[in-house]
Design a protein around this motif. Sequence first.
Motif, PDB file in Angstrom:
ATOM      1  N   UNK A   1      -6.209  59.436 -65.218  1.00 17.25           N
ATOM      2  CA  UNK A   1      -6.097  58.547 -66.372  1.00 17.25           C
ATOM      3  C   UNK A   1      -6.368  59.262 -67.698  1.00 17.25           C
ATOM      4  N   UNK A   2      -6.868  60.507 -67.655  1.00 17.67           N
ATOM      5  CA  UNK A   2      -7.255  61.164 -68.905  1.00 17.67           C
ATOM      6  C   UNK A   2      -6.153  62.010 -69.550  1.00 17.67           C
ATOM      7  N   UNK A   3      -6.142  63.322 -69.281  1.00 18.33           N
ATOM      8  CA  UNK A   3      -5.250  64.225 -70.033  1.00 18.33           C
ATOM      9  C   UNK A   3      -3.771  63.879 -69.910  1.00 18.33           C
ATOM     10  N   UNK A   4      -2.984  64.497 -70.788  1.00 20.84           N
ATOM     11  CA  UNK A   4      -1.549  64.233 -70.885  1.00 20.84           C
ATOM     12  C   UNK A   4      -0.753  65.356 -70.216  1.00 20.84           C
ATOM     13  N   UNK A   5       0.147  64.989 -69.287  1.00 20.29           N
ATOM     14  CA  UNK A   5       0.987  66.004 -68.644  1.00 20.29           C
ATOM     15  C   UNK A   5       2.083  66.450 -69.605  1.00 20.29           C
ATOM     16  N   UNK A   6       2.631  67.646 -69.376  1.00 19.25           N
ATOM     17  CA  UNK A   6       3.775  68.077 -70.179  1.00 19.25           C
ATOM     18  C   UNK A   6       4.987  67.249 -69.783  1.00 19.25           C
ATOM     19  N   UNK A   7       5.641  66.688 -70.746  1.00 14.08           N
ATOM     20  CA  UNK A   7       6.825  65.872 -70.463  1.00 14.08           C
ATOM     21  C   UNK A   7       7.993  66.790 -70.134  1.00 14.08           C
ATOM     22  N   UNK A   8       9.064  66.216 -69.595  1.00 15.05           N
ATOM     23  CA  UNK A   8      10.265  67.000 -69.317  1.00 15.05           C
ATOM     24  C   UNK A   8      10.767  67.693 -70.586  1.00 15.05           C
ATOM     25  N   UNK A   9      10.757  66.997 -71.708  1.00 13.50           N
ATOM     26  CA  UNK A   9      11.224  67.595 -72.965  1.00 13.50           C
ATOM     27  C   UNK A   9      10.388  68.808 -73.365  1.00 13.50           C
ATOM     28  N   UNK A  10       9.078  68.690 -73.202  1.00 15.58           N
ATOM     29  CA  UNK A  10       8.182  69.823 -73.537  1.00 15.58           C
ATOM     30  C   UNK A  10       8.481  71.021 -72.634  1.00 15.58           C
ATOM     31  N   UNK A  11       8.679  70.745 -71.360  1.00 16.38           N
ATOM     32  CA  UNK A  11       8.925  71.821 -70.399  1.00 16.38           C
ATOM     33  C   UNK A  11      10.243  72.512 -70.742  1.00 16.38           C
ATOM     34  N   UNK A  12      11.250  71.701 -70.960  1.00 15.39           N
ATOM     35  CA  UNK A  12      12.595  72.191 -71.295  1.00 15.39           C
ATOM     36  C   UNK A  12      12.539  73.063 -72.557  1.00 15.39           C
ATOM     37  N   UNK A  13      11.825  72.586 -73.545  1.00 20.14           N
ATOM     38  CA  UNK A  13      11.709  73.317 -74.802  1.00 20.14           C
ATOM     39  C   UNK A  13      11.022  74.669 -74.604  1.00 20.14           C
ATOM     40  N   UNK A  14       9.991  74.672 -73.763  1.00 18.78           N
ATOM     41  CA  UNK A  14       9.258  75.927 -73.545  1.00 18.78           C
ATOM     42  C   UNK A  14      10.073  76.911 -72.705  1.00 18.78           C
ATOM     43  N   UNK A  15      11.009  76.387 -71.912  1.00 14.04           N
ATOM     44  CA  UNK A  15      11.856  77.271 -71.112  1.00 14.04           C
ATOM     45  C   UNK A  15      11.232  77.739 -69.798  1.00 14.04           C
ATOM     46  N   UNK A  16       9.984  77.373 -69.562  1.00 12.20           N
ATOM     47  CA  UNK A  16       9.289  77.818 -68.354  1.00 12.20           C
ATOM     48  C   UNK A  16       8.565  76.653 -67.697  1.00 12.20           C
ATOM     49  N   UNK A  17       8.744  76.533 -66.387  1.00 13.50           N
ATOM     50  CA  UNK A  17       8.012  75.495 -65.667  1.00 13.50           C
ATOM     51  C   UNK A  17       6.871  76.160 -64.903  1.00 13.50           C
ATOM     52  N   UNK A  18       5.714  75.514 -64.930  1.00 14.00           N
ATOM     53  CA  UNK A  18       4.547  76.055 -64.213  1.00 14.00           C
ATOM     54  C   UNK A  18       4.419  75.327 -62.882  1.00 14.00           C
ATOM     55  N   UNK A  19       4.512  76.095 -61.814  1.00 15.75           N
ATOM     56  CA  UNK A  19       4.479  75.505 -60.478  1.00 15.75           C
ATOM     57  C   UNK A  19       3.282  76.051 -59.703  1.00 15.75           C
ATOM     58  N   UNK A  20       2.584  75.157 -59.018  1.00 16.20           N
ATOM     59  CA  UNK A  20       1.439  75.612 -58.223  1.00 16.20           C
ATOM     60  C   UNK A  20       1.715  75.472 -56.738  1.00 16.20           C
ATOM     61  N   UNK A  21       1.178  76.435 -55.989  1.00 15.99           N
ATOM     62  CA  UNK A  21       1.229  76.379 -54.531  1.00 15.99           C
ATOM     63  C   UNK A  21      -0.028  77.065 -54.004  1.00 15.99           C
ATOM     64  N   UNK A  22      -0.139  77.111 -52.674  1.00 12.05           N
ATOM     65  CA  UNK A  22      -1.334  77.745 -52.129  1.00 12.05           C
ATOM     66  C   UNK A  22      -1.133  79.241 -51.908  1.00 12.05           C
TER      67      UNK A  22
ATOM     68  N   UNK B   1      17.729  73.925 -63.165  1.00 15.43           N
ATOM     69  CA  UNK B   1      17.284  73.188 -64.354  1.00 15.43           C
ATOM     70  C   UNK B   1      17.239  74.085 -65.593  1.00 15.43           C
ATOM     71  N   UNK B   2      17.608  75.339 -65.409  1.00 16.23           N
ATOM     72  CA  UNK B   2      17.648  76.270 -66.539  1.00 16.23           C
ATOM     73  C   UNK B   2      16.269  76.740 -66.983  1.00 16.23           C
ATOM     74  N   UNK B   3      15.335  76.812 -66.029  1.00 11.63           N
ATOM     75  CA  UNK B   3      13.964  77.167 -66.381  1.00 11.63           C
ATOM     76  C   UNK B   3      13.489  78.434 -65.678  1.00 11.63           C
ATOM     77  N   UNK B   4      12.635  79.177 -66.351  1.00 12.12           N
ATOM     78  CA  UNK B   4      11.925  80.287 -65.704  1.00 12.12           C
ATOM     79  C   UNK B   4      10.720  79.685 -65.004  1.00 12.12           C
ATOM     80  N   UNK B   5      10.166  80.447 -64.059  1.00 13.83           N
ATOM     81  CA  UNK B   5       9.029  79.931 -63.297  1.00 13.83           C
ATOM     82  C   UNK B   5       7.778  80.764 -63.538  1.00 13.83           C
ATOM     83  N   UNK B   6       6.703  80.063 -63.758  1.00 13.28           N
ATOM     84  CA  UNK B   6       5.399  80.722 -63.773  1.00 13.28           C
ATOM     85  C   UNK B   6       4.610  80.131 -62.606  1.00 13.28           C
ATOM     86  N   UNK B   7       4.304  80.974 -61.610  1.00  9.10           N
ATOM     87  CA  UNK B   7       3.577  80.481 -60.434  1.00  9.10           C
ATOM     88  C   UNK B   7       2.076  80.535 -60.634  1.00  9.10           C
TER      89      UNK B   7
END
Length: 251
Positions: A16-37, A66-72
């Motif tokens: 309920x607290x912090x704000x996630x990055x919206x699709x527009x923010x992600x798209x604008x930054x050009x990089x999606x941050x993905x987490x895994x184990x 989606x035209x994005x780079x990935x930061x793992x």
Amino acid sequence: MKRALLTLTALALLATTAQARSWDDIKKSGTVRIATEGAFPPFNILKGKELTGFEVELAEGLARQLGLKVQWVTQPFDNLLIGLNQDRYDFVIASHGITPERAKAVDFASPHYCTGGAIVAKPGGPMTAAALAGKKVAVQVGTTYLENVQKVSGVGEVKTFPKDTDAQAALMAGRVDAWVGDKFTGLDLVKAQKGKVMQGALLFNERIGMAVKKGNTGLLKELNSALTKSLSDGSYAKLSGKYFGQDVRCR
Ligand code: ARG
């Protein structure tokens, strides 16, 4: 069990607290941050510095579409959904079963594969749910294996391990009677151990999905449409064939 419950309650609060990055923010930054184990072969595995596996390649394919780079980002399994709700990354792909309890804390994408939890033991060891009565069973902490093994009536001690591979090692070392884990992971273990262990009964089935922060509908929509496309254009089938020799999509 107690620990898992506490974690999920904490998650629901954080959501309920912090704000996630919206699709527009992600798209604008050009990089999606993905987490895994990075410790769950053959789905996500860190080999030296290289992150690979079915889910890693699948997610990279979706990002490419989606035209994005990935930061793992790699995190212990038990921390992944917590970090998601703290906005440390945009989505998680780590073989999470879509459960009603988790769905209270995060939003799941359409399933990217279907599987189940199966018993693995040494020859002569427990191979069915009934045979687990009084037996010591190893599982990874925070997983649906833990939840489901605890439901088996009469089951003996259930030992939890931070990593699934540690739970497997406990079985190989004879410190437990059985290990319960993913059925495909189990098949790989049986193959690698050349007859030292066998796969027994399937205890439950599950649908596996990527998770976004609750309410991040823009990102969820993009992930779902990229996944639908890869399921229909042959890229999913090719990747699944490479890792499993079969198509593991949900039907
Ligand atoms: N499918 C199981 C679950 O939903 C296990 C997932 C474990 N994933 C991992 N990266 N270790 O809990």
